[in-house]
Design a protein around this motif. Structure first.
Motif, PDB file in Angstrom:
ATOM      1  N   ILE A   1    -140.723 -62.327  21.288  1.00  0.00           N
ATOM      2  CA  ILE A   1    -139.416 -61.922  21.805  1.00  0.00           C
ATOM      3  C   ILE A   1    -139.235 -62.614  23.149  1.00  0.00           C
ATOM      4  N   GLU A   2    -138.063 -63.161  23.391  1.00  0.00           N
ATOM      5  CA  GLU A   2    -137.784 -63.774  24.679  1.00  0.00           C
ATOM      6  C   GLU A   2    -137.464 -62.680  25.698  1.00  0.00           C
ATOM      7  N   PRO A   3    -138.037 -62.749  26.901  1.00  0.00           N
ATOM      8  CA  PRO A   3    -137.811 -61.696  27.904  1.00  0.00           C
ATOM      9  C   PRO A   3    -136.338 -61.407  28.172  1.00  0.00           C
ATOM     10  N   GLY A   4    -135.516 -62.448  28.174  1.00  0.00           N
ATOM     11  CA  GLY A   4    -134.098 -62.262  28.465  1.00  0.00           C
ATOM     12  C   GLY A   4    -133.341 -61.506  27.388  1.00  0.00           C
ATOM     13  N   ASP A   5    -133.941 -61.385  26.192  1.00  0.00           N
ATOM     14  CA  ASP A   5    -133.277 -60.674  25.088  1.00  0.00           C
ATOM     15  C   ASP A   5    -133.543 -59.172  25.110  1.00  0.00           C
ATOM     16  N   VAL A   6    -134.493 -58.729  25.928  1.00  0.00           N
ATOM     17  CA  VAL A   6    -134.864 -57.310  25.955  1.00  0.00           C
ATOM     18  C   VAL A   6    -133.827 -56.520  26.751  1.00  0.00           C
ATOM     19  N   ILE A   7    -133.269 -55.477  26.121  1.00  0.00           N
ATOM     20  CA  ILE A   7    -132.271 -54.641  26.795  1.00  0.00           C
ATOM     21  C   ILE A   7    -132.779 -53.216  27.019  1.00  0.00           C
ATOM     22  N   GLY A   8    -133.987 -52.935  26.544  1.00  0.00           N
ATOM     23  CA  GLY A   8    -134.544 -51.606  26.751  1.00  0.00           C
ATOM     24  C   GLY A   8    -136.000 -51.555  26.346  1.00  0.00           C
ATOM     25  N   LEU A   9    -136.723 -50.580  26.890  1.00  0.00           N
ATOM     26  CA  LEU A   9    -138.108 -50.370  26.492  1.00  0.00           C
ATOM     27  C   LEU A   9    -138.467 -48.898  26.655  1.00  0.00           C
ATOM     28  N   LYS A  10    -139.371 -48.454  25.802  1.00  0.00           N
ATOM     29  CA  LYS A  10    -139.854 -47.078  25.861  1.00  0.00           C
ATOM     30  C   LYS A  10    -141.367 -47.114  25.970  1.00  0.00           C
ATOM     31  N   ILE A  11    -141.896 -46.425  26.988  1.00  0.00           N
ATOM     32  CA  ILE A  11    -143.336 -46.410  27.245  1.00  0.00           C
ATOM     33  C   ILE A  11    -143.850 -45.000  26.993  1.00  0.00           C
ATOM     34  N   GLU A  12    -144.845 -44.886  26.121  1.00  0.00           N
ATOM     35  CA  GLU A  12    -145.434 -43.583  25.799  1.00  0.00           C
ATOM     36  C   GLU A  12    -146.942 -43.663  25.986  1.00  0.00           C
ATOM     37  N   ARG A  13    -147.465 -42.791  26.840  1.00  0.00           N
ATOM     38  CA  ARG A  13    -148.912 -42.710  27.046  1.00  0.00           C
ATOM     39  C   ARG A  13    -149.262 -41.284  27.440  1.00  0.00           C
ATOM     40  N   LYS A  14    -150.220 -40.711  26.733  1.00  0.00           N
ATOM     41  CA  LYS A  14    -150.628 -39.322  26.933  1.00  0.00           C
ATOM     42  C   LYS A  14    -149.393 -38.424  26.921  1.00  0.00           C
ATOM     43  N   GLN A  15    -149.111 -37.719  28.019  1.00  0.00           N
ATOM     44  CA  GLN A  15    -147.972 -36.806  28.037  1.00  0.00           C
ATOM     45  C   GLN A  15    -146.767 -37.404  28.753  1.00  0.00           C
ATOM     46  N   VAL A  16    -146.782 -38.723  28.937  1.00  0.00           N
ATOM     47  CA  VAL A  16    -145.703 -39.405  29.661  1.00  0.00           C
ATOM     48  C   VAL A  16    -144.845 -40.203  28.695  1.00  0.00           C
ATOM     49  N   SER A  17    -143.528 -40.104  28.866  1.00  0.00           N
ATOM     50  CA  SER A  17    -142.593 -40.903  28.081  1.00  0.00           C
ATOM     51  C   SER A  17    -141.489 -41.401  29.013  1.00  0.00           C
ATOM     52  N   LEU A  18    -141.366 -42.719  29.120  1.00  0.00           N
ATOM     53  CA  LEU A  18    -140.351 -43.330  29.976  1.00  0.00           C
ATOM     54  C   LEU A  18    -139.421 -44.163  29.109  1.00  0.00           C
ATOM     55  N   ASP A  19    -138.144 -43.820  29.128  1.00  0.00           N
ATOM     56  CA  ASP A  19    -137.143 -44.542  28.346  1.00  0.00           C
ATOM     57  C   ASP A  19    -136.243 -45.292  29.326  1.00  0.00           C
ATOM     58  N   ILE A  20    -136.370 -46.610  29.345  1.00  0.00           N
ATOM     59  CA  ILE A  20    -135.678 -47.438  30.335  1.00  0.00           C
ATOM     60  C   ILE A  20    -134.761 -48.411  29.609  1.00  0.00           C
ATOM     61  N   LYS A  21    -133.563 -48.567  30.113  1.00  0.00           N
ATOM     62  CA  LYS A  21    -132.621 -49.494  29.479  1.00  0.00           C
ATOM     63  C   LYS A  21    -131.789 -50.197  30.544  1.00  0.00           C
ATOM     64  N   LYS A  22    -131.097 -51.242  30.116  1.00  0.00           N
ATOM     65  CA  LYS A  22    -130.219 -51.969  31.021  1.00  0.00           C
ATOM     66  C   LYS A  22    -128.837 -51.336  31.018  1.00  0.00           C
ATOM     67  N   GLY A  23    -128.298 -51.136  32.234  1.00  0.00           N
ATOM     68  CA  GLY A  23    -126.945 -50.621  32.346  1.00  0.00           C
ATOM     69  C   GLY A  23    -125.928 -51.737  32.164  1.00  0.00           C
ATOM     70  N   LYS A  24    -124.659 -51.384  32.269  1.00  0.00           N
ATOM     71  CA  LYS A  24    -123.590 -52.369  32.093  1.00  0.00           C
ATOM     72  C   LYS A  24    -123.634 -53.459  33.153  1.00  0.00           C
ATOM     73  N   ASP A  25    -124.190 -53.129  34.320  1.00  0.00           N
ATOM     74  CA  ASP A  25    -124.289 -54.112  35.404  1.00  0.00           C
ATOM     75  C   ASP A  25    -125.544 -54.971  35.298  1.00  0.00           C
ATOM     76  N   GLY A  26    -126.331 -54.766  34.217  1.00  0.00           N
ATOM     77  CA  GLY A  26    -127.537 -55.561  34.018  1.00  0.00           C
ATOM     78  C   GLY A  26    -128.754 -55.037  34.739  1.00  0.00           C
ATOM     79  N   LEU A  27    -128.620 -53.896  35.435  1.00  0.00           N
ATOM     80  CA  LEU A  27    -129.747 -53.308  36.157  1.00  0.00           C
ATOM     81  C   LEU A  27    -130.463 -52.290  35.281  1.00  0.00           C
ATOM     82  N   TRP A  28    -131.774 -52.159  35.498  1.00  0.00           N
ATOM     83  CA  TRP A  28    -132.565 -51.196  34.736  1.00  0.00           C
ATOM     84  C   TRP A  28    -132.288 -49.781  35.238  1.00  0.00           C
TER      85      TRP A  28
END
Length: 431
Positions: free
Chosen positions: A177-204
């Motif tokens: 996957i090309e880094p520039g194509d990623v618009i979101g990511l979800k990280i899950e480890r133990k009891q932690v879940s982080l759901d991060i995405k790009k807003g309309k302004d391109g910021l995370w």
């Protein structure tokens, strides 16, 4: 009459220029090209080659399939196209440095048991090449080939450029996957879940918490590293790894697809499953430093908001010394009318201030804590002067706000301030 004479001179000049170009430029250039071609071990274009067999440190066979290369021995897997292209380029540019001639005793040159043998095929033609011992000076190696008679010399470093093993030649990317194509990511480890995405302004942004300020470069850097991950080894399986229960799951989202990455952390080894390789691959463990363990790791806690390149002057007083001033002129820093020699020290001070993060926001600086350094920044936007004061114990004030800051960040800022102060008053302190 004068016109005819001028025309005659022009014709003569044209003839002379033509003579000069043909005999002094064209012919020597053609001769050099012929000489260069004659000195090559293989008179081939790399695009003609469709088969390579290498017997050196390892025995590897590659075949071209369409526009791609695959490894067929010692196992069947995709080859790294860039590495193979570099290998092909090394083969076609291989030059004969000196001719030794026909010798009966090949063992004297290490060619009875060569350190490297290569077979290449271009269409129906097959070419062989072998490298023997180094010469007494170690600058060259003895070589033979099926394209010419006798023994000759090639540069000794050519062995390293040609003797490629399985790991060097195989495809090592684990995510396509090309880094520039990623618009979101979800990280899950133990009891932690982080759901991060790009807003309309391109910021995370952190999903469900618009007020949470995300470290932009932290997430962008993580995405780049994940997309460009390469395997360091290909064990296939590992003891104690339950494929159904990864330690870390990371899902990468693009506009069209998603890709789940699963990681297993086993003391000194980090494993991952990749659809591009059979079984588990091993990764370098330093990627773990970039994968956040919780919200705190992705929260932007910087508080000195200014644009470094827009800073036009810096006033600084360190401990009890008199305040000194630096002024920017034409993108360079000056102390009075003298240009500062170590410009990077000023840049380091500004960068350390930009990166400074708070641990806790305070109502006020504790009573009795002594100031260490005061820095005043002025920018081209004339928003007033930003006054930053560092105190003992990692306390910092900026305007009417007070903070307890990270110890490492405070030390970096004060070290940079001390260096700049030494330039201002000509006094160099020991760190």
């Amino acid at each position: 009459m004068k016109f005819k004479r001028v025309a005659l001179y022009i014709v003569i000049l044209g003839v002379l220029l033509g003579y000069y170009y043909y005999y002094e430029v064209h012919i020597p250039s053609k001769q050099r090209a012929l000489k260069e071609k004659a000195s090559r071990v293989f008179s081939l274009d790399k695009d003609e080659i469709g088969y390579i067999e290498i017997k050196g440190e390892e025995h590897v066979v590659l075949k071209k399939k369409g526009a791609d290369w695959i490894i067929v021995k010692p196992l069947s897997t995709k080859a790294d196209k860039a590495t193979v292209e570099n290998l092909l380029a090394s083969l076609v540019r291989l030059k004969v440095e000196r001719t030794i001639g026909i010798q009966k005793d090949k063992a004297a040159f290490g060619l009875n048991k060569p350190v490297l043998s290569i077979v290449i095929r271009a269409g129906q033609k097959e070419f062989r090449f072998a490298l023997g011992d180094k010469t007494p000076t170690s600058m060259y190696r003895y070589a033979i080939t099926s394209t010419r008679k006798g023994i000759f010399l090639v540069d000794a470093y050519e062995k390293e450029s040609l003797d490629k093993g399985l790991y060097a030649l195989r495809y090592k990317r684990v995510v396509e996957i090309e880094p520039g194509d990623v618009i979101g990511l979800k990280i899950e480890r133990k009891q932690v879940s982080l759901d991060i995405k790009k807003g309309k302004d391109g910021l995370w942004i952190l999903s469900g918490n618009k007020s949470f300020k995300v470290k932009q470069e932290k997430i962008s850097s993580l995405v780049r590293r994940l997309c460009l991950l390469e395997a360091k080894a290909f064990p296939g399986h590992a003891k104690g790894v339950d494929l159904a229960r990864p330690d870390i799951r990371i899902s990468l989202y693009t506009g069209k697809k998603s890709r789940e990455l699963r990681f297993w952390d086993r003391s000194s080894h980090l494993y991952m499953l990749s659809k591009y390789h059979k079984g588990l691959v091993e990764l370098s463990r330093d990627i773990l430093d970039d994968i956040p363990k919780g919200q705190k790791d992705i929260q932007d806690r910087t508080f000195l908001h200014f644009v470094r390149d827009d800073t036009k002057s810096i006033s600084l007083s360190y401990k009890s010394r008199k305040e000194g001033v630096l002024v920017k002129k034409d993108d360079s820093w000056f102390n009075a009318d003298k240009k500062v020699e170590d410009q990077w020290k000023v840049d380091e001070l500004l960068m350390s201030l930009e990166d400074l993060e708070y641990k806790r926001i305070l109502d006020e600086i504790p009573t009795g804590v002594q100031p260490v350094c005061t820095i005043k920044l002025n920018t081209v936007h004339e928003r007033g002067t930003m006054v930053i004061t560092f105190y003992k114990g990692d306390y910092v004030s900026c305007g009417n706000s007070s903070y307890l800051v990270e110890k490492a960040g405070a030390k970096r800022c004060l070290d940079a301030a001390k260096d700049v102060n030494a330039m201002l008053d000509g006094h160099k302190e020991k760190k």
